[in-house]
Scaffold this motif. Structure first.
Motif, PDB file in Angstrom:
ATOM      1  N   ILE A 108       0.727  -1.159   0.075  1.00 12.63           N
ATOM      2  CA  ILE A 108      -0.038  -0.025   0.060  1.00 12.63           C
ATOM      3  C   ILE A 108       0.703   1.314  -0.026  1.00 12.63           C
ATOM      4  CG2 ILE A 108      -1.725   1.292   1.293  1.00 12.63           C
ATOM      5  CD1 ILE A 108      -2.680  -1.337   2.417  1.00 12.63           C
ATOM      6  N   ARG A 109       0.518   2.167  -0.680  1.00 11.48           N
ATOM      7  CA  ARG A 109       1.334   3.490  -0.822  1.00 11.48           C
ATOM      8  C   ARG A 109       0.379   4.586  -0.628  1.00 11.48           C
ATOM      9  NH1 ARG A 109       5.687   3.624  -5.651  1.00 11.48           N
ATOM     10  NH2 ARG A 109       7.110   3.546  -3.976  1.00 11.48           N
ATOM     11  N   LEU A 110       0.929   5.705  -0.098  1.00 13.32           N
ATOM     12  CA  LEU A 110       0.425   6.678   0.000  1.00 13.32           C
ATOM     13  C   LEU A 110       0.934   8.029   0.172  1.00 13.32           C
ATOM     14  CD1 LEU A 110       0.169   8.214   3.126  1.00 13.32           C
ATOM     15  CD2 LEU A 110      -0.560   5.762   3.544  1.00 13.32           C
ATOM     16  N   GLU A 111       0.626   9.293  -0.032  1.00 13.76           N
ATOM     17  CA  GLU A 111       1.389  10.425   0.276  1.00 13.76           C
ATOM     18  C   GLU A 111       0.676  11.320   1.019  1.00 13.76           C
ATOM     19  OE1 GLU A 111       3.474  11.906  -3.482  1.00 13.76           O
ATOM     20  OE2 GLU A 111       2.494  13.658  -3.146  1.00 13.76           O
ATOM     21  N   ALA A 112       1.229  12.160   1.863  1.00 10.92           N
ATOM     22  CA  ALA A 112       1.032  13.049   3.154  1.00 10.92           C
ATOM     23  C   ALA A 112       1.904  14.119   2.579  1.00 10.92           C
ATOM     24  CB  ALA A 112       1.372  12.257   4.279  1.00 10.92           C
ATOM     25  N   ARG A 113       1.278  15.442   3.305  1.00 12.82           N
ATOM     26  CA  ARG A 113       1.954  16.556   3.338  1.00 12.82           C
ATOM     27  C   ARG A 113       3.048  16.551   4.250  1.00 12.82           C
ATOM     28  NH1 ARG A 113      -0.638  21.329   1.302  1.00 12.82           N
ATOM     29  NH2 ARG A 113       0.176  22.357   2.875  1.00 12.82           N
ATOM     30  N   ARG A 114       3.923  16.904   3.897  1.00 14.83           N
ATOM     31  CA  ARG A 114       5.242  16.920   4.921  1.00 14.83           C
ATOM     32  C   ARG A 114       4.921  17.499   6.025  1.00 14.83           C
ATOM     33  NH1 ARG A 114      11.388  18.170   2.786  1.00 14.83           N
ATOM     34  NH2 ARG A 114      12.594  17.222   4.564  1.00 14.83           N
ATOM     35  N   ASP A 115       4.270  18.569   6.109  1.00 18.58           N
ATOM     36  CA  ASP A 115       3.883  19.460   7.231  1.00 18.58           C
ATOM     37  C   ASP A 115       2.785  18.804   7.990  1.00 18.58           C
ATOM     38  OD1 ASP A 115       1.671  20.109   5.595  1.00 18.58           O
ATOM     39  OD2 ASP A 115       2.047  22.335   5.602  1.00 18.58           O
ATOM     40  N   ASN A 116       2.223  17.719   7.579  1.00  8.57           N
ATOM     41  CA  ASN A 116       1.188  17.168   8.260  1.00  8.57           C
ATOM     42  C   ASN A 116       1.391  16.010   9.350  1.00  8.57           C
ATOM     43  OD1 ASN A 116      -1.350  15.909   9.136  1.00  8.57           O
ATOM     44  ND2 ASN A 116      -2.102  15.566   7.095  1.00  8.57           N
ATOM     45  N   VAL A 117       2.270  16.528  10.164  1.00  6.76           N
ATOM     46  CA  VAL A 117       2.767  15.648  11.140  1.00  6.76           C
ATOM     47  C   VAL A 117       1.794  14.691  11.795  1.00  6.76           C
ATOM     48  CG1 VAL A 117       4.086  15.749  13.578  1.00  6.76           C
ATOM     49  CG2 VAL A 117       4.805  17.599  11.585  1.00  6.76           C
ATOM     50  N   PRO A 118       0.412  15.161  12.274  1.00  8.14           N
ATOM     51  CA  PRO A 118      -0.483  14.149  12.968  1.00  8.14           C
ATOM     52  C   PRO A 118      -0.472  12.965  11.868  1.00  8.14           C
ATOM     53  CG  PRO A 118      -1.027  16.302  13.192  1.00  8.14           C
ATOM     54  CD  PRO A 118      -0.022  16.525  12.187  1.00  8.14           C
ATOM     55  N   ALA A 119      -0.687  13.100  10.775  1.00  4.13           N
ATOM     56  CA  ALA A 119      -0.996  12.066   9.955  1.00  4.13           C
ATOM     57  C   ALA A 119       0.107  11.268   9.674  1.00  4.13           C
ATOM     58  CB  ALA A 119      -1.551  12.654   8.137  1.00  4.13           C
ATOM     59  N   ARG A 120       1.305  11.902   9.486  1.00  7.18           N
ATOM     60  CA  ARG A 120       2.809  10.951   9.519  1.00  7.18           C
ATOM     61  C   ARG A 120       2.928  10.131  10.742  1.00  7.18           C
ATOM     62  NH1 ARG A 120       7.286  15.193   7.657  1.00  7.18           N
ATOM     63  NH2 ARG A 120       8.517  13.375   7.902  1.00  7.18           N
ATOM     64  N   THR A 121       2.500  10.743  11.673  1.00  3.73           N
ATOM     65  CA  THR A 121       2.749  10.030  12.832  1.00  3.73           C
ATOM     66  C   THR A 121       1.652   8.766  12.914  1.00  3.73           C
ATOM     67  OG1 THR A 121       3.463  12.153  14.187  1.00  3.73           O
ATOM     68  CG2 THR A 121       2.859  10.090  15.581  1.00  3.73           C
ATOM     69  N   PHE A 122       0.495   8.948  12.470  1.00  2.00           N
ATOM     70  CA  PHE A 122      -0.403   8.072  12.522  1.00  2.00           C
ATOM     71  C   PHE A 122      -0.072   6.802  11.595  1.00  2.00           C
ATOM     72  CE2 PHE A 122      -3.978   6.741   9.837  1.00  2.00           C
ATOM     73  CZ  PHE A 122      -4.960   5.926  10.796  1.00  2.00           C
ATOM     74  N   TYR A 123       0.486   7.390  10.260  1.00  2.00           N
ATOM     75  CA  TYR A 123       0.569   6.222   9.416  1.00  2.00           C
ATOM     76  C   TYR A 123       2.082   5.485   9.793  1.00  2.00           C
ATOM     77  CZ  TYR A 123      -2.608   7.997   6.281  1.00  2.00           C
ATOM     78  OH  TYR A 123      -3.724   8.481   5.486  1.00  2.00           O
ATOM     79  N   ASN A 124       2.798   6.158  10.603  1.00  2.00           N
ATOM     80  CA  ASN A 124       4.278   5.313  11.020  1.00  2.00           C
ATOM     81  C   ASN A 124       3.690   4.525  12.033  1.00  2.00           C
ATOM     82  OD1 ASN A 124       6.300   8.318  10.818  1.00  2.00           O
ATOM     83  ND2 ASN A 124       5.716   7.017   9.321  1.00  2.00           N
ATOM     84  N   GLU A 125       2.703   4.831  12.847  1.00  2.00           N
ATOM     85  CA  GLU A 125       2.192   4.250  14.159  1.00  2.00           C
ATOM     86  C   GLU A 125       1.805   2.791  13.516  1.00  2.00           C
ATOM     87  OE1 GLU A 125       1.959   3.272  17.878  1.00  2.00           O
ATOM     88  OE2 GLU A 125       3.079   4.961  17.168  1.00  2.00           O
ATOM     89  N   LEU A 126       0.933   2.803  12.314  1.00  2.00           N
ATOM     90  CA  LEU A 126       0.351   1.734  11.772  1.00  2.00           C
ATOM     91  C   LEU A 126       1.338   0.892  10.805  1.00  2.00           C
ATOM     92  CD1 LEU A 126      -2.982   3.498  11.863  1.00  2.00           C
ATOM     93  CD2 LEU A 126      -2.502   1.145  12.665  1.00  2.00           C
ATOM     94  N   GLY A 127       2.378   1.148  10.866  1.00  2.00           N
ATOM     95  CA  GLY A 127       3.456   0.169  10.014  1.00  2.00           C
ATOM     96  C   GLY A 127       3.757   0.910   8.624  1.00  2.00           C
ATOM     97  N   TYR A 128       3.571   2.013   8.605  1.00  2.00           N
ATOM     98  CA  TYR A 128       3.956   2.820   7.219  1.00  2.00           C
ATOM     99  C   TYR A 128       5.227   3.389   7.292  1.00  2.00           C
ATOM    100  CZ  TYR A 128      -0.601   1.740   5.434  1.00  2.00           C
ATOM    101  OH  TYR A 128      -1.680   0.897   4.998  1.00  2.00           O
ATOM    102  N   HIS A 129       6.203   3.245   6.159  1.00  2.00           N
ATOM    103  CA  HIS A 129       7.435   3.627   6.077  1.00  2.00           C
ATOM    104  C   HIS A 129       7.629   4.885   5.168  1.00  2.00           C
ATOM    105  CE1 HIS A 129       8.905   0.341   8.758  1.00  2.00           C
ATOM    106  NE2 HIS A 129       8.451  -0.395   8.133  1.00  2.00           N
TER     107      HIS A 129
END
Ligand SMILES: CC(C)(COP(=O)(O)OP(=O)(O)OC[C@H]1O[C@@H](n2cnc3c(N)ncnc32)[C@H](O)[C@@H]1OP(=O)(O)O)[C@@H](O)C(=O)NCCC(=O)NCCS
Length: 157
Positions: A108-129
């Motif tokens: 699964i791939r996705l893209e987040a805004r670099r300034d969207n720290v909550p979303a990046r944290t969320f995805y990292n927490e769920l196993g996304y690199h």
């Protein structure tokens, strides 16, 4: 949260609420591209899963995942502001991941805004690199961060 919330596939009647939530939570300050007709087309597309959680009739969360050959691409995911940090995002993403596995997706791939720290944290927490930065990806000049999660390494059955 004590029980998993009911995630279901979206129906055409959900399209307007999904589009409005995308405008307010994901595309805020950017050109609004996920309007009702585009969401409706995604709901009707056999290669796309649009999933929703409604509580007492109100849209609480939605996600849109497209299947592109061996990969799945998470186009949009959002939880309404008053319901964030309650596990809805996690439940919805797990449901979409389970669907992607059944569909044979390897990643699964996705893209987040670099300034969207909550979303990046969320995805990292769920196993996304985080695997790449896309400079100036968004129309307001903000970089994009490409994230991915491998579901399997072997060929599809
Ligand atoms: C990103 C988003 C989908 C997360 O949904 P959510 O339902 O709030 O997330 P969950 O409650 O399931 O959180 C799961 C875990 O992710 C992490 N997390 C979620 N939101 C976080 C935040 N704001 N800050 C830090 N960590 C966060 C936590 O580890 C959390 O577990 P915990 O609450 O037990 O600590 C939601 O904040 C959202 O809709 N944001 C606006 C739209 C958006 O940015 N979408 C993503 C576009 S790429």
């Amino acid at each position: 949260m004590t029980a998993d919330p009911p995630v279901r596939l979206a129906q055409p009647a959900d399209a307007g609420d999904i589009a409005a939530m995308s405008r307010d939570l994901i595309e805020r300050g950017l050109p609004w591209t996920w309007r009702r007709d585009r969401v409706l087309a995604a709901i009707r597309d056999p290669d796309t899963n649009v999933a929703v959680i409604r509580v007492d009739g109100a849209l609480v969360a939605f996600g849109i995942m497209e299947y592109l050959e061996a990969d799945a691409y998470l186009s949009l995911l959002a939880v309404r502001g008053t319901s964030q940090r309650s596990g809805f995002g996690r439940s919805l993403l797990r449901w979409l991941e389970a669907s992607a596995r059944v569909a044979g997706a390897r990643r699964i791939r996705l893209e987040a805004r670099r300034d969207n720290v909550p979303a990046r944290t969320f995805y990292n927490e769920l196993g996304y690199h985080e695997v790449a930065i896309r400079h100036g990806r968004y129309s307001d000049g903000v970089d994009g961060v490409l994230l991915e999660k491998w579901l399997r390494t072997s060929p599809a059955p």
